[in-house]
Motif scaffolding. Structure first.
Motif, PDB file in Angstrom:
ATOM      1  N   GLN A  28       0.810  -1.217   0.000  1.00 12.35           N
ATOM      2  CA  GLN A  28       0.000   0.000   0.000  1.00 12.35           C
ATOM      3  C   GLN A  28       0.847   1.273   0.000  1.00 12.35           C
ATOM      4  O   GLN A  28       0.314   2.372  -0.072  1.00 12.35           O
ATOM      5  N   GLN A  29       2.158   1.147   0.071  1.00 14.49           N
ATOM      6  CA  GLN A  29       3.019   2.318   0.233  1.00 14.49           C
ATOM      7  C   GLN A  29       3.225   3.070  -1.072  1.00 14.49           C
ATOM      8  O   GLN A  29       3.148   2.509  -2.153  1.00 14.49           O
ATOM      9  N   LYS A  30       3.475   4.376  -0.924  1.00 15.60           N
ATOM     10  CA  LYS A  30       3.677   5.271  -2.060  1.00 15.60           C
ATOM     11  C   LYS A  30       5.163   5.629  -2.174  1.00 15.60           C
ATOM     12  O   LYS A  30       5.937   5.421  -1.251  1.00 15.60           O
ATOM     13  N   PHE A  44       7.570   9.046  -3.180  1.00 15.62           N
ATOM     14  CA  PHE A  44       7.549  10.486  -3.420  1.00 15.62           C
ATOM     15  C   PHE A  44       8.959  10.949  -3.730  1.00 15.62           C
ATOM     16  O   PHE A  44       9.856  10.830  -2.904  1.00 15.62           O
ATOM     17  N   LYS A  45       9.169  11.452  -4.968  1.00 14.79           N
ATOM     18  CA  LYS A  45      10.473  11.927  -5.403  1.00 14.79           C
ATOM     19  C   LYS A  45      11.558  10.875  -5.170  1.00 14.79           C
ATOM     20  O   LYS A  45      12.669  11.171  -4.767  1.00 14.79           O
ATOM     21  N   GLY A  46      11.197   9.618  -5.383  1.00 12.96           N
ATOM     22  CA  GLY A  46      12.162   8.537  -5.241  1.00 12.96           C
ATOM     23  C   GLY A  46      12.351   8.038  -3.823  1.00 12.96           C
ATOM     24  O   GLY A  46      13.100   7.092  -3.591  1.00 12.96           O
ATOM     25  N   VAL A  47      11.692   8.667  -2.857  1.00 11.55           N
ATOM     26  CA  VAL A  47      11.831   8.270  -1.455  1.00 11.55           C
ATOM     27  C   VAL A  47      10.774   7.227  -1.112  1.00 11.55           C
ATOM     28  O   VAL A  47       9.586   7.443  -1.334  1.00 11.55           O
ATOM     29  N   LYS A  48      11.212   6.091  -0.592  1.00 13.27           N
ATOM     30  CA  LYS A  48      10.309   5.021  -0.194  1.00 13.27           C
ATOM     31  C   LYS A  48      10.462   4.735   1.294  1.00 13.27           C
ATOM     32  O   LYS A  48      11.582   4.596   1.786  1.00 13.27           O
ATOM     33  N   THR A  49       9.343   4.631   1.986  1.00 12.33           N
ATOM     34  CA  THR A  49       9.399   4.251   3.398  1.00 12.33           C
ATOM     35  C   THR A  49      10.103   2.908   3.551  1.00 12.33           C
ATOM     36  O   THR A  49      10.879   2.686   4.489  1.00 12.33           O
ATOM     37  N   SER A  50       9.852   1.999   2.608  1.00 11.48           N
ATOM     38  CA  SER A  50      10.415   0.656   2.709  1.00 11.48           C
ATOM     39  C   SER A  50      11.932   0.632   2.553  1.00 11.48           C
ATOM     40  O   SER A  50      12.574  -0.368   2.877  1.00 11.48           O
ATOM     41  N   SER A  51      12.519   1.717   2.051  1.00 13.79           N
ATOM     42  CA  SER A  51      13.981   1.771   1.984  1.00 13.79           C
ATOM     43  C   SER A  51      14.578   1.829   3.389  1.00 13.79           C
ATOM     44  O   SER A  51      15.707   1.399   3.616  1.00 13.79           O
ATOM     45  N   PHE A  52      13.809   2.386   4.324  1.00 11.90           N
ATOM     46  CA  PHE A  52      14.270   2.531   5.704  1.00 11.90           C
ATOM     47  C   PHE A  52      13.672   1.449   6.609  1.00 11.90           C
ATOM     48  O   PHE A  52      14.380   0.854   7.417  1.00 11.90           O
ATOM     49  N   VAL A  53      12.375   1.234   6.502  1.00 10.52           N
ATOM     50  CA  VAL A  53      11.678   0.262   7.348  1.00 10.52           C
ATOM     51  C   VAL A  53      10.892  -0.680   6.451  1.00 10.52           C
ATOM     52  O   VAL A  53      10.048  -0.240   5.658  1.00 10.52           O
ATOM     53  N   LYS A  54      11.156  -1.983   6.573  1.00 10.66           N
ATOM     54  CA  LYS A  54      10.459  -2.959   5.736  1.00 10.66           C
ATOM     55  C   LYS A  54       9.950  -4.101   6.607  1.00 10.66           C
ATOM     56  O   LYS A  54      10.694  -4.652   7.429  1.00 10.66           O
TER      57      LYS A  54
END
Length: 241
Positions: A104-106, A108-118
């Motif tokens: 469900q994650q989006k 924004f400008k190449g920034v992904k929440t999953s890059s930090f927390v998965k």
């Protein structure tokens, strides 16, 4: 797009409060549906609070750099749901919410929440690295970078600097008291399994100066604030259940 810009502008300020503060606590608790319950508290300390208050006033922003109502509103439409925010005093920020499941994650400008927390496949992973955080910084517009730029932190600028050199820089600009406060500060991060589960495996590559502890439910570690702000190598931690 305006809504997303507001979300990330306020999120950048939240990062400032957390990672340029004297102490911060981040708790990440995995949920059975793949979401992650998040609790965040930052205490800036008196000297940083006074410095930011004065800077904000000089920039025409008034004394309230951030407040609970605007912070909570700003997360509308982001990867966070059920957000609650509290700013009990000018030194403290408390935010809670839930990171939605990965699908469900989006972006924004190449920034992904999953890059930090998965959180997926019964595993919760946190990653902090110079490349990720500089990419996060570079995704901002110039206006959004203003507050982060105030502290000239190598983790965002990409400049190579030792902890001692950075502390000396902060002292020369904002005073020895603030530099000393930041040297005492630390970020404490806790990863927790879902209710009813126990840790089957865990790992942490956090360096010798960071300290970790574990029980059957959670893994915690702390990073000295100056080390984080001058971070030169990736730090990762995970738990599985």
């Amino acid at each position: 797009m305006k809504t997303l810009k507001r979300i990330y502008t306020l999120f950048y300020l939240l990062v400032l409060f957390g990672f340029a503060s004297c102490s911060a606590n981040l708790s990440l608790k995995a949920q059975n549906d793949g979401s992650v319950k998040t609790d965040f508290t930052a205490d800036m300390g008196a000297y940083l609070s006074q410095a930011l208050e004065g800077i904000s006033a000089n920039m025409g922003g008034g004394k309230d750099i951030i407040n609970a109502a605007s912070l909570k509103k700003a997360f509308t439409g982001s990867d966070f749901t059920g957000v609650s925010a509290n700013v009990p005093n000018k030194q403290t920020v408390i935010v809670s919410g839930t990171i939605v499941p990965l699908k469900q994650q989006k972006t924004f400008k190449g920034v992904k929440t999953s890059s930090f927390v998965k959180c997926e496949n019964n595993k919760l992973t946190l990653t902090l690295s110079p490349a990720l955080l500089q990419g996060f910084y570079n995704s901002m517009g110039q206006d959004d970078r203003t507050y982060l730029d105030l502290f000239m932190a190598p983790i965002f600028t990409g400049e190579k600097m030792t902890q001692a050199e950075y502390k000396e820089l902060v002292a020369s600009v904002y005073g020895q008291e603030l530099a000393d406060d930041m040297q005492k500060g630390k970020i404490v991060i806790t990863l927790t399994v879902p209710d009813g589960k126990s840790i089957k495996n865990s790992g942490a590559k956090i360096g010798r100066s960071s300290k970790a502890s574990k029980n059957s439910k959670r893994l915690s570690f702390s990073i000295p604030m100056l080390e984080f702000l001058t971070l030169q190598t990736e730090k990762t931690a995970f738990i599985s259940w």
